[in-house]
Design a protein around this motif. Structure first.
Motif, PDB file in Angstrom:
ATOM      1  N   PRO A 146       0.720  -1.349  -0.017  1.00  0.00           N
ATOM      2  CA  PRO A 146       0.096   0.600  -0.218  1.00  0.00           C
ATOM      3  C   PRO A 146       0.967   1.398  -0.124  1.00  0.00           C
ATOM      4  O   PRO A 146       2.708   0.728  -0.070  1.00  0.00           O
ATOM      5  CB  PRO A 146      -0.863   0.108   1.697  1.00  0.00           C
ATOM      6  CG  PRO A 146       0.213  -0.868   2.483  1.00  0.00           C
ATOM      7  CD  PRO A 146       1.204  -1.851   1.586  1.00  0.00           C
ATOM      8  N   GLY A 147       0.209   2.415  -1.212  1.00  0.00           N
ATOM      9  CA  GLY A 147       1.000   3.813  -0.373  1.00  0.00           C
ATOM     10  C   GLY A 147      -0.155   4.641  -0.420  1.00  0.00           C
ATOM     11  O   GLY A 147      -0.964   4.671  -0.499  1.00  0.00           O
ATOM     12  N   ILE A 148       0.127   5.568  -0.210  1.00  0.00           N
ATOM     13  CA  ILE A 148      -0.296   7.722  -0.340  1.00  0.00           C
ATOM     14  C   ILE A 148       0.500   7.946  -1.261  1.00  0.00           C
ATOM     15  O   ILE A 148      -0.670   9.389  -1.477  1.00  0.00           O
ATOM     16  CB  ILE A 148      -0.459   7.889   0.954  1.00  0.00           C
ATOM     17  CG1 ILE A 148       0.814   8.329   1.081  1.00  0.00           C
ATOM     18  CG2 ILE A 148      -1.127   6.971   2.268  1.00  0.00           C
ATOM     19  CD1 ILE A 148       1.428   9.539   2.200  1.00  0.00           C
ATOM     20  N   GLY A 149       0.735   7.476  -2.058  1.00  0.00           N
ATOM     21  CA  GLY A 149       0.771   8.535  -3.530  1.00  0.00           C
ATOM     22  C   GLY A 149       1.462   8.267  -4.898  1.00  0.00           C
ATOM     23  O   GLY A 149       2.145   6.929  -4.701  1.00  0.00           O
ATOM     24  N   ILE A 150       1.455   7.797  -5.886  1.00  0.00           N
ATOM     25  CA  ILE A 150       1.788   7.482  -7.184  1.00  0.00           C
ATOM     26  C   ILE A 150       1.801   7.888  -7.789  1.00  0.00           C
ATOM     27  O   ILE A 150       0.956   8.588  -8.451  1.00  0.00           O
ATOM     28  CB  ILE A 150       0.667   6.085  -6.996  1.00  0.00           C
ATOM     29  CG1 ILE A 150       1.964   5.035  -8.363  1.00  0.00           C
ATOM     30  CG2 ILE A 150      -0.315   6.302  -7.078  1.00  0.00           C
ATOM     31  CD1 ILE A 150       0.778   3.771  -7.951  1.00  0.00           C
ATOM     32  N   THR A 151       2.821   8.050  -8.996  1.00  0.00           N
ATOM     33  CA  THR A 151       2.639   8.552 -10.623  1.00  0.00           C
ATOM     34  C   THR A 151       3.199   7.760 -11.597  1.00  0.00           C
ATOM     35  O   THR A 151       2.347   6.544 -11.653  1.00  0.00           O
ATOM     36  CB  THR A 151       4.012   9.455 -10.535  1.00  0.00           C
ATOM     37  OG1 THR A 151       5.607   8.117 -10.294  1.00  0.00           O
ATOM     38  CG2 THR A 151       3.771  10.265  -9.190  1.00  0.00           C
ATOM     39  N   GLY A 152       2.411   7.946 -12.596  1.00  0.00           N
ATOM     40  CA  GLY A 152       2.436   7.295 -13.642  1.00  0.00           C
ATOM     41  C   GLY A 152       4.512   6.162 -13.946  1.00  0.00           C
ATOM     42  O   GLY A 152       3.776   5.116 -14.326  1.00  0.00           O
TER      43      GLY A 152
ATOM     44  N   GLY B 102       5.216   2.289 -14.791  1.00  0.00           N
ATOM     45  CA  GLY B 102       5.977   2.339 -16.340  1.00  0.00           C
ATOM     46  C   GLY B 102       5.000   3.337 -16.966  1.00  0.00           C
ATOM     47  O   GLY B 102       5.722   3.136 -18.304  1.00  0.00           O
ATOM     48  N   VAL B 103       4.309   4.194 -16.635  1.00  0.00           N
ATOM     49  CA  VAL B 103       3.656   5.191 -17.967  1.00  0.00           C
ATOM     50  C   VAL B 103       4.290   6.413 -17.558  1.00  0.00           C
ATOM     51  O   VAL B 103       4.265   7.049 -16.427  1.00  0.00           O
ATOM     52  CB  VAL B 103       2.063   4.801 -17.260  1.00  0.00           C
ATOM     53  CG1 VAL B 103       1.993   5.922 -18.570  1.00  0.00           C
ATOM     54  CG2 VAL B 103       1.786   3.795 -17.853  1.00  0.00           C
ATOM     55  N   MET B 104       4.627   6.817 -18.735  1.00  0.00           N
ATOM     56  CA  MET B 104       5.900   8.218 -18.508  1.00  0.00           C
ATOM     57  C   MET B 104       4.986   9.440 -18.782  1.00  0.00           C
ATOM     58  O   MET B 104       5.958  10.382 -19.597  1.00  0.00           O
ATOM     59  CB  MET B 104       7.139   8.190 -19.352  1.00  0.00           C
ATOM     60  CG  MET B 104       8.042   6.648 -18.922  1.00  0.00           C
ATOM     61  SD  MET B 104       8.676   6.844 -17.081  1.00  0.00           S
ATOM     62  CE  MET B 104       9.734   8.213 -17.079  1.00  0.00           C
ATOM     63  N   GLN B 105       3.979   9.831 -17.961  1.00  0.00           N
ATOM     64  CA  GLN B 105       3.337  10.680 -17.539  1.00  0.00           C
ATOM     65  C   GLN B 105       2.721  11.629 -16.636  1.00  0.00           C
ATOM     66  O   GLN B 105       3.669  10.788 -15.928  1.00  0.00           O
ATOM     67  CB  GLN B 105       1.888  10.474 -18.641  1.00  0.00           C
ATOM     68  CG  GLN B 105       1.677   9.707 -20.455  1.00  0.00           C
ATOM     69  CD  GLN B 105       0.593   9.922 -21.021  1.00  0.00           C
ATOM     70  OE1 GLN B 105      -0.279   8.846 -20.322  1.00  0.00           O
ATOM     71  NE2 GLN B 105       0.287  10.188 -21.767  1.00  0.00           N
TER      72      GLN B 105
END
Length: 167
Positions: A41-47, A51-54
Motif C-alpha cells: 500500500p501507499g498514499i501517493g503514486i505517479t505514472g 512505467g507510464v511516462m506521463q
C-alpha cells in the motif's frame, strides 16, 4: 492493478511527458494508479511507478475525503519554512528516511477534464506533492539525501530484496 516499477529502474529517474489527451484512457489510468497504490500500500503514486511516462499523480491521504488526481502538476511557489518527514516509495518497499522539504507549496495542475486548478498545500499534502512532482521530473526521493545516507539505504534495500522481505 498494474505491476510496480522497482528501484533502480531508470524510468524512476526519467522526466515524464505532459498529458495532452483528457479522455477515457486518462480516467482509466487514474483508476489503475489508485488501485495499484492502495494494494501496495501507499498514499501517493505517479505514472512512472507503473512505467507510464506521463505527468499524473494520484494521492490518497489519511483524513482526506477522497483520492486526488493531479495532471501536469507544477510547483509555482514554495515556502522558505521547511519540515522533515519520513518518506519512502512503493518502488522501494521497506525503505524510508527523513527528508526535509518546504512546509507549504502552491501547485498548479489540471484535473481529469483538463481544467486548470491551483491548490495551496501544507503538511502531509505538501510533502507528498513535492515528492511526487520530483518523481515526474526524474528525481527519485533518494536523490534528496546525502551520498552516504543514499548508499546505506540502497545497501539495506538490496539486502531486503535478497532476503525476500521486499517484493
Amino acid at each position: 492493478m498494474r505491476p510496480i516499477v522497482t528501484f533502480p529502474d531508470q524510468r524512476l529517474r526519467t522526466a515524464t511527458e505532459r498529458v495532452t489527451a483528457f479522455d477515457g484512457t486518462l480516467h482509466a489510468l487514474a483508476t489503475d494508479l489508485l488501485d495499484t497504490m492502495r494494494a501496495a500500500p501507499g498514499i501517493g503514486i505517479t505514472g512512472p511507478h507503473i512505467g507510464v511516462m506521463q505527468q499524473i499523480v494520484v494521492l490518497d491521504l489519511p483524513n482526506s475525503p477522497e483520492p486526488e488526481t493531479y495532471i501536469n502538476p507544477e510547483i509555482v511557489w514554495r515556502s522558505d519554512e521547511t519540515i522533515r518527514h519520513e518518506e519512502g516509495s512503493i518502488s522501494m518497499p521497506g525503505i524510508s528516511e527523513q527528508i526535509e522539504r518546504s512546509a507549504k507549496v502552491h501547485v498548479r495542475y489540471q484535473d481529469l477534464s483538463g481544467t486548470e486548478q491551483m491548490v495551496e498545500a501544507d503538511g502531509l499534502r505538501a510533502i507528498c506533492l513535492q515528492h511526487e512532482i520530483d518523481q515526474l521530473n526524474g528525481i527519485f526521493w533518494l536523490q534528496r539525501l546525502s551520498a552516504l545516507r543514499r548508499t546505506r539505504l540502497i545497501a539495506r534495500f538490496e539486502k531486503l530484496k535478497r532476503s525476500g522481505l521486499s517484493s
